[in-house]
Scaffold this motif. Structure first.
Motif, PDB file in Angstrom:
ATOM      1  N   SER A  64       6.358   1.078  -1.240  1.00 30.60           N
ATOM      2  CA  SER A  64       5.090   0.509  -1.700  1.00 30.60           C
ATOM      3  C   SER A  64       3.900   1.272  -1.137  1.00 30.60           C
ATOM      4  O   SER A  64       2.895   1.476  -1.825  1.00 30.60           O
ATOM      5  CB  SER A  64       5.006  -0.972  -1.301  1.00 30.60           C
ATOM      6  OG  SER A  64       5.971  -1.728  -1.990  1.00 30.60           O
ATOM      7  N   TRP A 203      -1.567  -1.454  -6.547  1.00 27.19           N
ATOM      8  CA  TRP A 203      -0.329  -2.226  -6.492  1.00 27.19           C
ATOM      9  C   TRP A 203      -0.056  -2.794  -7.874  1.00 27.19           C
ATOM     10  O   TRP A 203      -0.959  -3.293  -8.535  1.00 27.19           O
ATOM     11  CB  TRP A 203      -0.445  -3.380  -5.480  1.00 27.19           C
ATOM     12  CG  TRP A 203      -0.851  -2.920  -4.133  1.00 27.19           C
ATOM     13  CD1 TRP A 203      -2.114  -2.816  -3.643  1.00 27.19           C
ATOM     14  CD2 TRP A 203       0.001  -2.469  -3.087  1.00 27.19           C
ATOM     15  NE1 TRP A 203      -2.111  -2.335  -2.369  1.00 27.19           N
ATOM     16  CE2 TRP A 203      -0.814  -2.123  -1.985  1.00 27.19           C
ATOM     17  CE3 TRP A 203       1.396  -2.337  -2.966  1.00 27.19           C
ATOM     18  CZ2 TRP A 203      -0.297  -1.647  -0.793  1.00 27.19           C
ATOM     19  CZ3 TRP A 203       1.906  -1.865  -1.767  1.00 27.19           C
ATOM     20  CH2 TRP A 203       1.069  -1.525  -0.707  1.00 27.19           C
ATOM     21  N   PHE A 205       2.472  -5.296 -10.144  1.00 24.88           N
ATOM     22  CA  PHE A 205       3.559  -6.271 -10.196  1.00 24.88           C
ATOM     23  C   PHE A 205       3.520  -7.036 -11.520  1.00 24.88           C
ATOM     24  O   PHE A 205       3.708  -8.237 -11.566  1.00 24.88           O
ATOM     25  CB  PHE A 205       3.468  -7.256  -9.020  1.00 24.88           C
ATOM     26  CG  PHE A 205       3.626  -6.604  -7.685  1.00 24.88           C
ATOM     27  CD1 PHE A 205       4.878  -6.222  -7.233  1.00 24.88           C
ATOM     28  CD2 PHE A 205       2.526  -6.345  -6.893  1.00 24.88           C
ATOM     29  CE1 PHE A 205       5.035  -5.605  -5.995  1.00 24.88           C
ATOM     30  CE2 PHE A 205       2.666  -5.727  -5.658  1.00 24.88           C
ATOM     31  CZ  PHE A 205       3.929  -5.363  -5.217  1.00 24.88           C
ATOM     32  N   SER A 213      12.289  -3.710 -12.480  1.00 31.90           N
ATOM     33  CA  SER A 213      12.835  -3.659 -11.114  1.00 31.90           C
ATOM     34  C   SER A 213      14.174  -4.391 -11.058  1.00 31.90           C
ATOM     35  O   SER A 213      15.086  -3.990 -10.318  1.00 31.90           O
ATOM     36  CB  SER A 213      11.846  -4.265 -10.113  1.00 31.90           C
ATOM     37  OG  SER A 213      11.742  -5.670 -10.270  1.00 31.90           O
ATOM     38  N   THR A 337       7.352  -0.134  -7.351  1.00 36.26           N
ATOM     39  CA  THR A 337       7.898  -1.470  -7.617  1.00 36.26           C
ATOM     40  C   THR A 337       9.321  -1.384  -8.142  1.00 36.26           C
ATOM     41  O   THR A 337      10.225  -2.091  -7.678  1.00 36.26           O
ATOM     42  CB  THR A 337       7.016  -2.207  -8.644  1.00 36.26           C
ATOM     43  OG1 THR A 337       5.680  -2.290  -8.149  1.00 36.26           O
ATOM     44  CG2 THR A 337       7.540  -3.607  -8.910  1.00 36.26           C
ATOM     45  N   THR A 340      11.797  -0.088  -5.443  1.00 35.40           N
ATOM     46  CA  THR A 340      12.129  -1.101  -4.445  1.00 35.40           C
ATOM     47  C   THR A 340      13.252  -2.002  -4.949  1.00 35.40           C
ATOM     48  O   THR A 340      14.185  -2.326  -4.207  1.00 35.40           O
ATOM     49  CB  THR A 340      10.885  -1.935  -4.091  1.00 35.40           C
ATOM     50  OG1 THR A 340       9.879  -1.070  -3.565  1.00 35.40           O
ATOM     51  CG2 THR A 340      11.221  -2.996  -3.050  1.00 35.40           C
TER      52      THR A 340
END
Length: 400
Positions: A64, A203, A205, A213, A337, A340
């Motif tokens: 991240s 960032w 999401f 993801s 993202t 991860t």
């Protein structure tokens, strides 16, 4: 439309390929030394398993942060920096291998370097792919696979000749890889300017990225499960000899390489959503058929061969999952993202199959691999479509 000339883009593609080769070559060169380190430190299987959790943990923490760095300074600059630190920093594994705690800390550091470089080079790869206007991410990952095989071969040769050369080998491989990559440093290209609606975003999401993801989680958990459990399954459940059991992952790896080389053409012809759906569902279905036939045939040669054939079809199918997921994520924060999720799947793979194997037996637990491939094939188009829809809406809202 790209403002770069074809020659500039060709050099950029070569630069990204070189980065993927460095990544695969350097880290995999330490893997053949694990048995000797286990013996030297007198680690039990359980303790070694805990120690080997350090690299993916370090990677998850660093990803991240690297995504944010790419958003601020660009993937080209971050790729250059992480490549240098990665190539030389992996030597820490050899330095720390004298004690259990030293090894654990060194692997945590190495994992962070692996994760950082992984995000940066994939973000730059996505930039080059977008500028070229065609699917090329699969070729980058195929180069990684070939380099990883070469690195493992180098490490295995050194381990057989003189284990005391471990640290020297890590430094030499890293330095040679770095020197070979240096001529390409000026060939990375800047990321496309962010749209008005995306400026300042560090960032990401969004719903589409969360879905992708999950897809990466499923794909890499399946890959990790095959790497850790295919030989065990063949020897324990199908009575295969060590040589035949060893073929399982080798056949799977060859299939992954073929799938990644062919994946770019598949995506170019049919699009991301349709390609990943058909490929992953075919891979999961092929694995399922192989498991059914293997179960019916039992310990016979047919039982062993059908399982290995199922792995081959699986490898062809899931090879496109990670390249397509990264291409769809599109930038550093988005790739962070997705990465991860993928690394979390790789981290949990051995434990998931092992735990289910304890509860219901390995023959039942191995079905998770086929189920995950099918899951990825069903969910990936949803994630890709959600990202496309969100981007269209934001562009429309930002238009005057």
């Amino acid at each position: 439309m790209s403002t770069h000339t074809p020659a500039r883009l060709s050099r950029a593609r070569m630069a990204v390929t070189a980065a993927f080769i460095v990544h695969g070559l350097v880290f995999s060169s330490w893997l053949p030394h694990i048995p000797a380190i286990k013996d030297d430190l007198r680690l039990s299987e359980g303790t070694l398993g805990l120690v080997l959790l350090a690299p993916p943990l370090g990677a998850i923490v660093a990803m991240s942060l690297t995504g944010a760095a790419c958003a601020r300074w660009g993937s080209a600059a971050v790729t250059r920096v992480t490549l240098v630190v990665y190539a030389l920093g992996i030597t820490a594994i050899g330095v720390g291998a004298g004690t259990t705690w030293g090894l654990s800390l060194a692997l945590l550091w190495a994992g962070a370097l692996v994760g950082s470089f992984d995000v940066a080079m994939n973000a730059q790869g996505a930039t080059v792919e977008k500028a070229m206007g065609k699917s090329i991410m699969g070729s980058f990952h195929a180069a990684w696979s070939l380099a990883a095989a070469a690195g493992a071969g180098i490490g295995g040769w050194v381990a057989a000749v003189d284990e005391d050369l471990f640290t020297t080998q890590l430094f030499a491989v890293g330095m040679i890889a770095l020197l070979a990559a240096l001529p390409f440093f000026t060939s990375f290209i800047p990321d496309a300017p962010p749209e008005a609606h995306a400026k300042g975003r560090k960032w990401r999401f969004e719903r589409g990225l969360v879905l992708l993801s999950m897809v990466a989680f499923a794909g890499l958990l399946a890959e990790g499960a095959v790497a850790d459990w295919s030989a065990v399954f063949l020897s324990q459940e199908r009575g295969a000899s060590p040589m035949v059991a060893g073929w399982a992952y080798a056949v799977f790896s060859v299939a992954m390489l073929i799938g990644r080389l062919a994946g770019d053409r598949l995506v170019g012809r049919f699009g991301r959503s349709r390609s990943v759906a058909v490929a992953a569902l075919t891979g999961g279905g092929g694995m399922a058929v192989g498991l059914v036939v293997s179960q019916l045939a039992g310990d016979s040669g047919l039982g062993q061969a059908s399982f290995i054939a199922g792995l081959f079809i699986l490898g062809l199918g899931i090879a496109v999952i990670v390249p397509v997921a990264f291409s769809s994520a599109g930038d550093g924060p988005g790739i962070a993202t997705v990465s991860t999720g993928g690394y979390t799947g790789w981290l949990l793979g051995p434990a998931v199959i092992g735990g289910l194997g304890e509860l219901m037996g390995l023959s039942a637990a191995i079905w998770v691999v086929a189920v995950l491939a099918v899951f990825a094939g069903l969910v990936a188009p949803l994630g890709i479509g959600a990202l496309r829809g969100a981007s269209d809406k934001e562009k429309a809202a930002a238009a005057p």
